[in-house]
Each structure stands twice: as structure tokens, then as C-alpha cells.
Design a protein around this motif. Structure first.
Motif, short mmCIF file in Angstrom:
data_model
loop_
_atom_site.label_atom_id
_atom_site.label_comp_id
_atom_site.label_asym_id
_atom_site.label_seq_id
_atom_site.Cartn_x
_atom_site.Cartn_y
_atom_site.Cartn_z
N CYS A 66 0.83 -1.21 0.00
CA CYS A 66 0.00 0.00 0.00
C CYS A 66 0.86 1.25 0.00
CB CYS A 66 -0.92 0.00 1.22
SG CYS A 66 -2.08 -1.36 1.28
N LYS A 67 2.01 1.18 0.67
CA LYS A 67 2.90 2.34 0.73
C LYS A 67 3.47 2.66 -0.65
CE LYS A 67 6.85 4.11 3.34
NZ LYS A 67 7.85 3.80 4.40
N VAL A 68 3.88 1.63 -1.39
CA VAL A 68 4.41 1.84 -2.73
C VAL A 68 3.32 2.37 -3.66
CG1 VAL A 68 5.44 0.71 -4.74
CG2 VAL A 68 6.19 0.09 -2.44
N ILE A 69 2.13 1.76 -3.58
CA ILE A 69 1.02 2.17 -4.45
C ILE A 69 0.61 3.62 -4.17
CG2 ILE A 69 -1.38 1.70 -5.06
CD1 ILE A 69 -0.85 -1.24 -4.39
N SER A 70 0.53 3.97 -2.89
CA SER A 70 0.11 5.34 -2.54
C SER A 70 1.08 6.38 -3.08
CB SER A 70 -0.02 5.48 -1.02
OG SER A 70 1.24 5.27 -0.39
N GLY A 71 2.38 6.05 -3.08
CA GLY A 71 3.35 6.98 -3.63
C GLY A 71 3.21 7.17 -5.13
N LEU A 72 2.68 6.15 -5.81
CA LEU A 72 2.50 6.23 -7.27
C LEU A 72 1.22 6.96 -7.66
CD1 LEU A 72 3.57 2.57 -8.14
CD2 LEU A 72 4.89 4.65 -8.57
N ILE A 73 0.22 6.96 -6.78
CA ILE A 73 -1.07 7.56 -7.15
C ILE A 73 -1.30 8.94 -6.53
CG2 ILE A 73 -2.13 5.28 -7.39
CD1 ILE A 73 -3.55 5.78 -4.72
N VAL A 74 -0.38 9.40 -5.69
CA VAL A 74 -0.62 10.65 -4.97
C VAL A 74 -0.73 11.83 -5.93
CG1 VAL A 74 1.85 11.10 -4.56
CG2 VAL A 74 0.13 12.05 -3.01
N ASP A 75 0.09 11.87 -6.98
CA ASP A 75 0.00 12.97 -7.95
C ASP A 75 -1.28 12.89 -8.77
OD1 ASP A 75 2.39 14.09 -7.14
OD2 ASP A 75 3.58 12.92 -8.57
N LEU A 102 -4.10 11.63 -7.65
CA LEU A 102 -5.17 12.01 -6.75
C LEU A 102 -5.27 13.53 -6.60
CD1 LEU A 102 -7.37 11.03 -4.79
CD2 LEU A 102 -5.64 10.96 -2.99
N ARG A 103 -4.15 14.23 -6.65
CA ARG A 103 -4.17 15.69 -6.57
C ARG A 103 -4.94 16.29 -7.74
NH1 ARG A 103 1.39 15.25 -4.58
NH2 ARG A 103 1.45 16.04 -2.42
N LYS A 104 -4.85 15.66 -8.91
CA LYS A 104 -5.53 16.18 -10.09
C LYS A 104 -6.97 15.68 -10.18
CE LYS A 104 -1.20 16.28 -12.71
NZ LYS A 104 -0.46 15.74 -13.89
N LYS A 105 -7.24 14.51 -9.58
CA LYS A 105 -8.57 13.92 -9.65
C LYS A 105 -8.97 13.45 -8.26
CE LYS A 105 -11.32 10.37 -11.98
NZ LYS A 105 -11.28 9.18 -12.88
N LEU A 106 -9.63 14.32 -7.51
CA LEU A 106 -10.00 14.00 -6.13
C LEU A 106 -11.10 12.95 -6.05
CD1 LEU A 106 -9.92 17.56 -4.53
CD2 LEU A 106 -8.16 15.79 -4.44
N THR A 107 -11.79 12.70 -7.17
CA THR A 107 -12.86 11.69 -7.18
C THR A 107 -12.33 10.30 -7.47
OG1 THR A 107 -13.31 12.18 -9.52
CG2 THR A 107 -14.60 13.38 -7.87
N LEU A 108 -11.03 10.12 -7.49
CA LEU A 108 -10.43 8.81 -7.76
C LEU A 108 -10.92 7.80 -6.73
CD1 LEU A 108 -8.20 7.62 -9.69
CD2 LEU A 108 -6.64 7.86 -7.74
N CYS A 109 -11.35 6.62 -7.22
CA CYS A 109 -11.88 5.58 -6.33
C CYS A 109 -11.00 4.34 -6.43
CB CYS A 109 -13.33 5.25 -6.67
SG CYS A 109 -13.58 4.53 -8.31
N TRP A 112 -7.91 0.34 -1.79
CA TRP A 112 -8.61 1.24 -0.86
C TRP A 112 -7.65 1.75 0.21
CZ3 TRP A 112 -9.63 1.27 4.39
CH2 TRP A 112 -10.59 2.19 4.82
N LYS A 113 -6.84 0.87 0.77
CA LYS A 113 -5.89 1.28 1.80
C LYS A 113 -4.85 2.25 1.23
CE LYS A 113 -6.26 -2.87 4.68
NZ LYS A 113 -5.54 -4.06 5.21
N ALA A 114 -4.41 1.98 0.00
CA ALA A 114 -3.45 2.88 -0.63
C ALA A 114 -4.08 4.24 -0.90
CB ALA A 114 -2.96 2.26 -1.94
N LEU A 115 -5.35 4.25 -1.28
CA LEU A 115 -6.05 5.51 -1.52
C LEU A 115 -6.17 6.32 -0.24
CD1 LEU A 115 -7.61 7.31 -3.48
CD2 LEU A 115 -9.68 5.99 -2.95
N GLU A 116 -6.50 5.67 0.87
CA GLU A 116 -6.58 6.36 2.15
C GLU A 116 -5.22 6.92 2.57
OE1 GLU A 116 -9.42 6.97 4.08
OE2 GLU A 116 -10.29 6.36 2.16
N ARG A 117 -4.18 6.15 2.31
CA ARG A 117 -2.84 6.61 2.65
C ARG A 117 -2.45 7.81 1.79
NH1 ARG A 117 1.48 4.03 5.24
NH2 ARG A 117 3.50 4.96 4.77
N ALA A 118 -2.80 7.77 0.50
CA ALA A 118 -2.49 8.89 -0.39
C ALA A 118 -3.25 10.15 0.03
CB ALA A 118 -2.84 8.51 -1.83
N LYS A 119 -4.49 10.00 0.45
CA LYS A 119 -5.25 11.14 0.94
C LYS A 119 -4.58 11.75 2.17
CE LYS A 119 -9.81 9.67 -0.72
NZ LYS A 119 -11.17 9.21 -0.31
N GLY A 120 -4.02 10.88 3.03
CA GLY A 120 -3.32 11.37 4.20
C GLY A 120 -2.07 12.15 3.83
#
Length: 475
Positions: free
Chosen positions: A224-233, A235-242, A264-272
């Protein structure tokens, strides 16, 4: 570097063997093979390949064929020889052996045409991971966190597993998981510089002597940590990412299959990472309230904290501009509550009016733990303190039990009406089951709507009689 790919075909008819030999880019070689593929009457195929440091390996299904292509790319091979022959193994000379692979796979030969049809498509985004770790002295400016992330990506793309020997803030040391079973020599050590706080690779033995595992669609190191780092940018452009978007994105762009739960866990981590930790945000409420009152005079904000546990209990917010603007709106308020889907759940209560353009006009909102009588009464009392006492208000709600009990106490002289949409939904539910057809249920809802839209009392009574007559005893 040199490598080889051998294709063996068994023909249905006695067709002479066709040999295709070409050098150069791997994609162009495979494309050239596909040009001749339709002329072959093929029953089954057997794939056998060899890259530097490997014994010859057999592959007979599409997934493993793609894995083999990824492995060749990881070794940065520039040339490959392809041969098509009739039940005959063509030998290939390889250079020094540093990897062994005896894995045998089975199935059919649609893999060649499937792969070749997509040779013009762009490469997977994970293809660059095979070169994120290169040499001794390599620097990672964000410290061990960046190094660990690079190490995980490197092992995922190269197709091997590793174990941490030492893993702390100042030093990371890892070795191949087959260190003891196959005497694999792969090893890496990185330390943090006390001067610059950068992390440097101090030792690296980048050779394997164990059976290498080909690139698979799933990997334990794709955390989840690796995935969140890849999707954080993203998510910044698309806050509705699910979560489903993330699952699809990784399969398409990275070639990996991840579970919905991990997404889901990676998405929550990226939001954090973007918005901060939700638990820490509660500590900033006092600062926020003081800032709002100082720079937005006339706002009404009330925070209640549990006196025993000293934890958040409920919060009411109404800004000065909203309070002032409501004095120029119609004296009608729509009040409702909805579930919060964040980490700490809860209920969001709101009071909304309508402006002159028939648009929604937010007056106030509150965050509470549940939609009950006590919270509704507290919310309405806060609401009473911000509206003009000389205005006769009309409330529209969904007939919540706690709200219906609290409203007469907070606003004894106000009118209370019910939302037509909720009433129609309740009536539809009342006729569900019991042998009632869908057409009959919709007929009752339609008759009820006629009653609600009746312009006169006489016409309302007339429509109501029709509803009672057709609805029967259930009404």
C-alpha cells in the motif's frame, strides 16, 4: 549483451519448416515473425528461450510469454534470434551463467500473435523500475524512505524476493531470500550520511545464483505504501479517484493485479499524504476556530468536547456571510443528515435554503456522532441563535424521528413540512411485497403526487378520495 528466443512448431500438415532469423530490436523481430505467422498451419507451439545467466526455459502460455519478454527487457537485451523449425530444437550458445531457471510451463500458442498485435503500444510504466538501483555510491536524497521504495520496485520488476537483515533510520541491509537455500550472493547495503542526511549505497553485489522468478501479475512487495506513492499525484488532479480506478490503472499502466482492499488502503494513505492525517486534524480544530472568529467576524462556530475523555463530540459551523445572506432569502430551510464515509464516520447535519436563482444556499452544518434527538435539538438550538427571531420559518425534512421531536421544542411557532421525494419513497416501500405489481405500486405513487400538486383544497380532497379508493386498506 546477447540473448536468444527459440520457437518450435508442430505442423498439422507436412509443411516444410520455415526459419526466420533477424537481429535488432525485439519488437521488430517479433513483428517480422507475425508477418509470417498466418502462412503457418500450426497445431501447438513450444517456446524455449535463453538469456545471459539462464539455462534454457520453456514457456507455453500467454502470461509466461509476457513475463519472459519483461525479463529480456530487464536485462536490456538488444538482439534476439528467433527460429521456427519442425520438431527440432535449435541450440544457442550463451555466455557466462549467473542465473539458473528450470521452470516449465504449459499451454498454447496464441501468445505470439497476441503479443505482436500490441507491439506498437507504449511500454509499462514499471519498466523503468529495473534500473532504479544501479551502482555503489548511488544517492537517495530523501533518505532511507526513498531507498526502501526504490529497492521494493527494483525487486518487483527484476522478479526476485529479498529479506531485510537490518532496517532502521540510519542503515538498510538486505539479501536475497534464497541466500541459504541456493547460496545466492545478491546483497545490498545503504547508509545515511550524517553530514547531508542523504542515503548512499555502500555495498552492492548485483548478481544472482538462484532460480529467478519471472515477473508476475501479483507481488508481495507491491505494498500500500508503494502504491500510494504512485497515485498521490494522480489524486491531486482527480479527487474523485476511487479504488476501482486504481485497480484498473495498475493493470493497464503497470501490468500488475492488486486487490480492491489494497487499492482502498493505498487511496486512504495517499489522501493522508495530501490532506494530512485525519486524527491529527482534530487537534487543529481549536486553532481553526480561533482563526475563523478572528478573520471572519460574525461567524458562529461551536465545538463541544467530551468532558471525561477530552475527545471530539460535535461541531457546529455557520459563517458570517451565510448568516447575513439568509436574511435576504425566503424563510424556508431544508434540514437533513447524511453519513460520513471517512475513517471516523459520523453524521453531517445541514440546514440549506434557496436563493433567488433557485440555487442551494448553505446556511449551517454540524458534525455529530449519530442522528438522534439530542443532537438534533442541539443543532436546532444553535440554528435558532443565528436566524432573526422575527421571521416565521418553514422547515422541510425527511420525517426523522429525532428531528420531529426536537423541532417543536426549538422552533415552537414554525411550520414543518415533509419532503415529497421521501414521502413517495416511503409509499413505494409500503406497497413492496404482498403481491403488488410494479405497475400498481407506481400507480399509487402517481396518484399521491397528484394529491401533493393539487392547487386547491377541493381538488386535493377529490384526488385523495381516488387514492384511498384505489389504494385500499393499506393506505
Amino acid at each position: 549483451m546477447e540473448g536468444g528466443l527459440i520457437l518450435l512448431c508442430k505442423y498439422i500438415s507436412d509443411t516444410l519448416p520455415i526459419k526466420v532469423s533477424a537481429g535488432g530490436d525485439l519488437n521488430s523481430v517479433l513483428r517480422k515473425l507475425c508477418d509470417n505467422w498466418n502462412s503457418l498451419e500450426v497445431d501447438t507451439i513450444l517456446l524455449r528461450y535463453c538469456v545471459p545467466g539462464h539455462d534454457r526455459c520453456f514457456l507455453r502460455n500467454e502470461e509466461e510469454f509476457r513475463n519472459m519478454i519483461s525479463l529480456i527487457s530487464a536485462f536490456e537485451l538488444k538482439f534476439v534470434d528467433i527460429s521456427v523449425s519442425h520438431s527440432k530444437i535449435v541450440s544457442l550458445d550463451c555466455k557466462t551463467v549467473s542465473h539458473d531457471c528450470d521452470t516449465v510451463f504449459g499451454n498454447e500458442g496464441s501468445a505470439i500473435t497476441t503479443y505482436c498485435s500490441s507491439t506498437n503500444s507504449r511500454a509499462l510504466l514499471s519498466s523503468s523500475w529495473s534500473s532504479v538501483i544501479t551502482h555503489v555510491g548511488q544517492r537517495f536524497e530523501r533518505g532511507v524512505a526513498e531507498f526502501r521504495d526504490a529497492l521494493c520496485k527494483f525487486s518487483i520488476e527484476r522478479g526476485f524476493k529479498f529479506d531485510y537483515m537490518r532496517n532502521n533510520k540510519g542503515m538498510v541491509e538486505a539479501q536475497c531470500s534464497n541466500r541459504y537455500s541456493d547460496d545466492c550472493r545478491w546483497y545490498i547495503c545503504a547508509r545515511v550520511s550524517k553530514v547531508s542526511s542523504f542515503c548512499y549505497i555502500r555495498k552492492l553485489v548485483n548478481e544472482h545464483s538462484c532460480p529467478i522468478v519471472l515477473r508476475k501479475e501479483k507481488s508481495e512487495r507491491l505494498s500500500c505504501k508503494v502504491i500510494s506513492g504512485l497515485i498521490v499525484d494522480i489524486l491531486r488532479k482527480k479527487l474523485t479517484l476511487c479504488s476501482n480506478d486504481i485497480v484498473s490503472l495498475f493493470l493497464t499502466n503497470y501490468g500488475y493485479t492488486i486487490s480492491y482492499e489494497k487499492a482502498w488502503k493505498a487511496l486512504e494513505r495517499a489522501k493522508g499524504l495530501i490532506f494530512g492525517d485525519a486524527s491529527e486534524s482534530f487537534k487543529q480544530l481549536h486553532w481553526y476556530i480561533e482563526a475563523a472568529r478572528s478573520f471572519n467576524h460574525g461567524s458562529h462556530i461551536d465545538l463541544e468536547v467530551d468532558q471525561v475523555s477530552k475527545r471530539f463530540q460535535r461541531l457546529f459551523v455557520s459563517y458570517h456571510a451565510c448568516i447575513h445572506g439568509f436574511n435576504h432569502c425566503r424563510p424556508v430551510l431544508f434540514i437533513d443528515g447524511t453519513f460520513l464515509k471517512g475513517r471516523f464516520k459520523g453524521i453531517l447535519l445541514s440546514a440549506t435554503a434557496k436563493n433567488g436563482n433557485q440555487g442551494l444556499y448553505p446556511l449551517a452544518y454540524a458534525v455529530v456522532d449519530s442522528e438522534n434527538y439530542d443532537n438534533w435539538l442541539w443543532f436546532l438550538e444553535q440554528l435558532r441563535s443565528i436566524v432573526q427571531s422575527n421571521r416565521e420559518l418553514t422547515f422541510v425534512s425527511d420525517r426523522n424521528v429525532g428531528l420531529m421531536e426536537a423541532l417543536p421544542k426549538a422552533f415552537p411557532t414554525s411550520n414543518h413540512f415533509f419532503c415529497l421525494q421521501y414521502l413517495k419513497g416511503n409509499l413505494r416501500d409500503k406497497f413492496s411485497g404482498g403481491g403488488f405489481s410494479n405497475s400498481y405500486r407506481e400507480r399509487m405513487v402517481w396518484l399521491f403526487r397528484k394529491c401533493a400538486h393539487a392547487p386547491t383544497i377541493a381538488l386535493f380532497n377529490q384526488k385523495l378520495e381516488v387514492l384511498k379508493r384505489e389504494g385500499g386498506a393499506i393506505v
